[in-house]
Motif scaffolding. Structure first.
Motif, short mmCIF file in Angstrom:
data_model
loop_
_atom_site.label_atom_id
_atom_site.label_comp_id
_atom_site.label_asym_id
_atom_site.label_seq_id
_atom_site.Cartn_x
_atom_site.Cartn_y
_atom_site.Cartn_z
N LYS B 47 0.63 -1.13 0.01
CA LYS B 47 -0.11 0.43 0.06
C LYS B 47 0.84 0.97 -0.01
O LYS B 47 0.90 2.30 -0.77
N LEU B 48 2.28 0.94 0.72
CA LEU B 48 2.87 2.18 1.07
C LEU B 48 3.09 2.46 -0.33
O LEU B 48 3.65 3.27 -1.29
N VAL B 49 4.15 1.70 -0.89
CA VAL B 49 4.32 1.36 -2.47
C VAL B 49 3.55 2.60 -3.61
O VAL B 49 3.84 3.42 -4.40
N ARG B 50 2.65 2.06 -3.43
CA ARG B 50 0.64 2.02 -4.38
C ARG B 50 0.87 3.82 -3.58
O ARG B 50 0.85 4.99 -5.05
N ASP B 51 0.84 3.64 -2.91
CA ASP B 51 0.07 5.40 -2.37
C ASP B 51 1.53 6.35 -2.84
O ASP B 51 1.30 7.77 -3.29
N ILE B 52 2.97 6.42 -2.96
CA ILE B 52 3.79 7.58 -3.60
C ILE B 52 3.69 7.21 -4.75
O ILE B 52 4.05 8.07 -5.36
N LEU B 53 3.79 6.20 -5.46
CA LEU B 53 3.61 5.92 -6.73
C LEU B 53 2.23 7.39 -7.16
O LEU B 53 2.63 7.61 -8.27
N ASP B 54 0.81 7.05 -6.69
CA ASP B 54 0.25 7.94 -6.87
C ASP B 54 0.18 9.54 -6.62
O ASP B 54 0.40 9.90 -7.66
N GLU B 55 1.53 9.05 -5.27
CA GLU B 55 1.57 10.66 -5.35
C GLU B 55 3.42 11.26 -6.33
O GLU B 55 2.60 12.83 -6.30
N MET B 56 3.55 11.00 -6.35
CA MET B 56 5.27 10.82 -7.60
C MET B 56 4.08 11.26 -9.04
O MET B 56 4.56 11.32 -10.10
N GLN B 57 2.90 10.67 -9.25
CA GLN B 57 1.26 10.64 -10.71
C GLN B 57 2.70 9.86 -11.61
O GLN B 57 2.56 9.64 -12.80
N VAL B 58 2.99 8.28 -11.20
CA VAL B 58 2.99 7.61 -12.28
C VAL B 58 2.08 6.76 -12.08
O VAL B 58 1.57 6.03 -11.27
N SER B 59 1.80 6.03 -13.54
CA SER B 59 0.71 5.85 -13.66
C SER B 59 0.76 3.71 -14.66
O SER B 59 0.20 3.33 -14.22
N SER B 60 2.33 4.16 -14.69
CA SER B 60 3.35 2.49 -15.52
C SER B 60 4.17 2.55 -14.79
O SER B 60 5.14 2.69 -15.26
N ALA B 61 4.47 0.90 -14.36
CA ALA B 61 5.25 1.17 -13.44
C ALA B 61 5.51 -0.66 -13.36
O ALA B 61 4.54 -0.66 -12.73
N LEU B 62 6.34 -0.52 -13.01
CA LEU B 62 6.73 -2.49 -12.75
C LEU B 62 7.69 -2.23 -11.84
O LEU B 62 9.44 -1.95 -12.29
#
Lengths: 512, 97
Positions: B47-62
């Motif tokens: 969840k933490l990783v998802r939240d950070i990706l969200d904050e950084m506006q990353v939508s495509s990431a492996l």
């Protein structure tokens, strides 16, 4: 009247005595003696057999029996695996293995368990892959975990009856006098093995160092030994002992040790002639080092140090700061050297050390003990057996024995390891009940068990970071977050016996 | 933020985490988590990783996370660094971090 073998007339009955057994000849009822006199090539009599297989056959190991081992060779032990391989090859089944503890060296037991050779384990602890397998339910019968004192108690009480003890010994003569401190595989004290040697129905010694008779001083006595097997090697010296345990440079461990030595100094239990047990953990070693400074400053000497002995205890002994050492297990090269050389470094067996039901064990005479913990809960219960993932990875050892026996028991541990908190609401497995644990010392503060108001009162003006254990728990949780509970299956894979023979907790199979 | 190549940060030391990120061929978020504390903190870390990706506006990431029991602040620092490296960003808005 009847003629006995010496030609004397002995009445069949004599008033006031039980039935008379007439003399039948000097050799008739004396089995272990040379049958013809005259030979001067000594020693004629020996108990040596050529192979472990012969020892297994001659000692009469059968399906379903209980056989025992000791763990003084620690990670370097080769003997348990050697014996079990032979037993497996002979097609024996359903054995109970009572080893004082099991280490990383004993992974091959997994195969013997899966093939039905081994049905049950009784031990202080398990580590490595074997522990993983047990936690995942490889055994149908739960492991019985005991403390070192508890094992001696169950053996002496007859609850654990050993059919054959297979004991690795670093030196031995042809008649079975053995000690642990000479030879290429020297391990120091044979404290755990001594109990088995006295109480097992059959005793087999396995050695890689056969020496001239009589092998004095001896720890295991010839009058208890049935068979002796010489082998090439009983252990790997690398795994038997740490070369020398060095003083830690880890600032966190040093801080904890400083707090702990401060607690000891002001606890009321450190005075001239006090006694102490510290373990082999890096924090414990540092505590001993700091206590040395206190002893020099205050001009105190300790009457004795107990337990698992390390080189820095030996150093204090040789400096005259610790008068005597009682040693059930020698952890490093220095301790092994010392038990061989120093007159007042005395080997003791596990019953003398910690059996709660004998007429007096040494742990009861200890003023201060420094202990470790994987987890401790807000009731001060301590877990040293199962990790934060619920998997077995430790040993009960002398933890509960010394905690109750000592005047003050101090648990030293970092408050957080990685992101795992040491202080929790409820420990996964209770090894030592909280009512016997007096002080917790962490890098973030010190908590005194509310039961020990006397200790708290002595410490409160001594500039220590005192907190309640609940406060320490909250401090930890703030950093790590709240973990999810570990998931377990319904199957019980281990029962934890308290030192008195009652069951204090159970260990469940972990869920994957 | 768009990932133009593989970004890595961290180590496999105890209490650290090694994270690598690259763009996902199917334009989505996929997290591969390996952690020694997975049983206790696995879902929390994901969840933490998802939240950070969200904050950084990353939508495509492996995202490959090899965790050695790192604290949240460490995971955040390593992931943000990996993302910056993967996106080729060299100017950091420090006050926003």
């Amino acid at each position: 009247m009847a003629n006995n073998a010496a030609g004397r007339d002995i009445p069949a009955r004599i008033k006031g005595l039980p039935e008379i057994r007439p003399f039948e000849g000097a050799f008739k009822n004396t089995p272990l003696v040379r049958k013809q006199k005259g030979s001067r090539s000594l020693p004629r009599l020996n108990k040596i057999v050529d192979s472990i297989e012969q020892a297994v056959l001659k000692s009469g190991v059968q399906d379903g029996m209980t056989i025992s081992f000791h763990h003084h060779l620690r990670n370097g032990d080769m003997v348990l695996n050697m014996v079990m391989d032979v037993i497996a090859n002979l097609g024996l089944k359903d054995l109970t293995i009572a080893s004082s503890s099991l280490t990383d060296a004993h992974t091959p037991l997994i195969t013997h368990i899966k093939q039905g050779v081994v049905r049950r384990l009784i031990c202080s602890g398990i580590r490595g892959e074997l522990a993983e397998a047990v936690s995942h339910g490889v055994l149908d019968t739960p492991v019985l975990f005991h403390s070192h004192g508890g094992r001696a108690r169950m053996i002496e009480a007859g609850e654990l009856q050993i059919d054959v003890a297979f004991l690795a010994v670093p030196s031995c003569d042809v008649y079975g006098n053995a000690n642990g401190y000479t030879g290429p595989s020297a391990c120091g004290s044979l404290g755990y093995a001594k109990v088995d040697a006295v109480h097992a129905a059959k005793v087999v010694l396995i050695t890689d160092n056969l020496v001239e008779y009589p092998n004095t001083p001896f720890s295991i006595h010839q009058d208890h030994v049935d068979l002796i097997v010489p082998v090439d090697q009983i252990g790997d010296p690398q795994g038997i002992s740490a070369g020398s345990l060095r003083m830690t440079r880890n600032p966190r461990d040093i801080l904890i040790a400083q707090y702990a030595s401060h607690v000891i100094e002001h606890s009321g239990y450190m005075e001239d002639g006090f006694s102490i047990q510290t373990g082999s953990g890096s924090i414990s070693l540092a505590v001993t080092q700091f206590l040395r400074d206190v002893m020099l400053r205050k001009n105190y000497t300790a009457s004795f140090a107990l337990g698992g002995v390390t080189g820095n205890i030996v150093t204090l002994h040789e400096e005259g700061l610790i008068k005597r050492i009682l040693d059930v297990q020698s952890f490093d090269q220095e301790a092994i050297r010392s038990i061989a050389e120093n007159r007042y470094h005395t080997e003791i067996d596990a019953s003398y050390y910690a059996n709660p039901h004998n007429k007096g064990c040494a742990t009861n005479k200890i003023n201060v003990v420094v202990l470790s913990a994987m987890e401790i809960d807000t009731d001060f219960n301590v877990n040293v057996l199962t990790g934060s993932d619920g998997v077995i990875r430790g040993a009960s050892g002398g933890h509960s024995d010394t905690a109750i026996g000592s005047g003050i028991s101090i648990v030293v541990a970092p408050l957080i390891r990685g992101r795992t908190a040491t202080v929790v609401d409820r420990v996964d497995t209770i090894i030592t009940p909280g009512e016997t644990v007096d002080v917790l010392v962490t890098d973030h503060g010190v908590a005194v068990n509310p039961k020990r108001r006397d200790i708290y009162d002595r410490l409160k003006t001594k500039h220590l970071p005192l907190y309640s254990i609940e406060q320490l728990k909250q401090k930890a949780e703030k950093v790590t977050g709240v973990p999810e509970p570990v998931q377990f299956e319904d199957k019980i894979v281990g029962v934890v016996e308290y030192r008195d023979g009652t069951i204090i907790d159970v260990v469940y199979q972990v869920k994957d | 933020m768009e990932l133009i190549h593989t970004g890595k940060a961290g180590t496999l030391e105890s209490s650290d985490v090694l994270i690598s990120v690259k763009t996902h061929p199917e334009n989505k978020i996929e997290i591969k988590l390996k952690s020694i504390v997975e049983k206790r903190f696995g879902r929390h870390i994901e969840k933490l990783v998802r939240d950070i990706l969200d904050e950084m506006q990353v939508s495509s990431a492996l995202v490959d996370v090899d965790d050695r029991s790192a604290l949240d602040c460490v995971i955040r620092a390593r992931l943000e660094t990996a993302l910056y490296r993967g996106a080729g960003v060299q100017t950091y808005h420090w006050e926003e971090l």
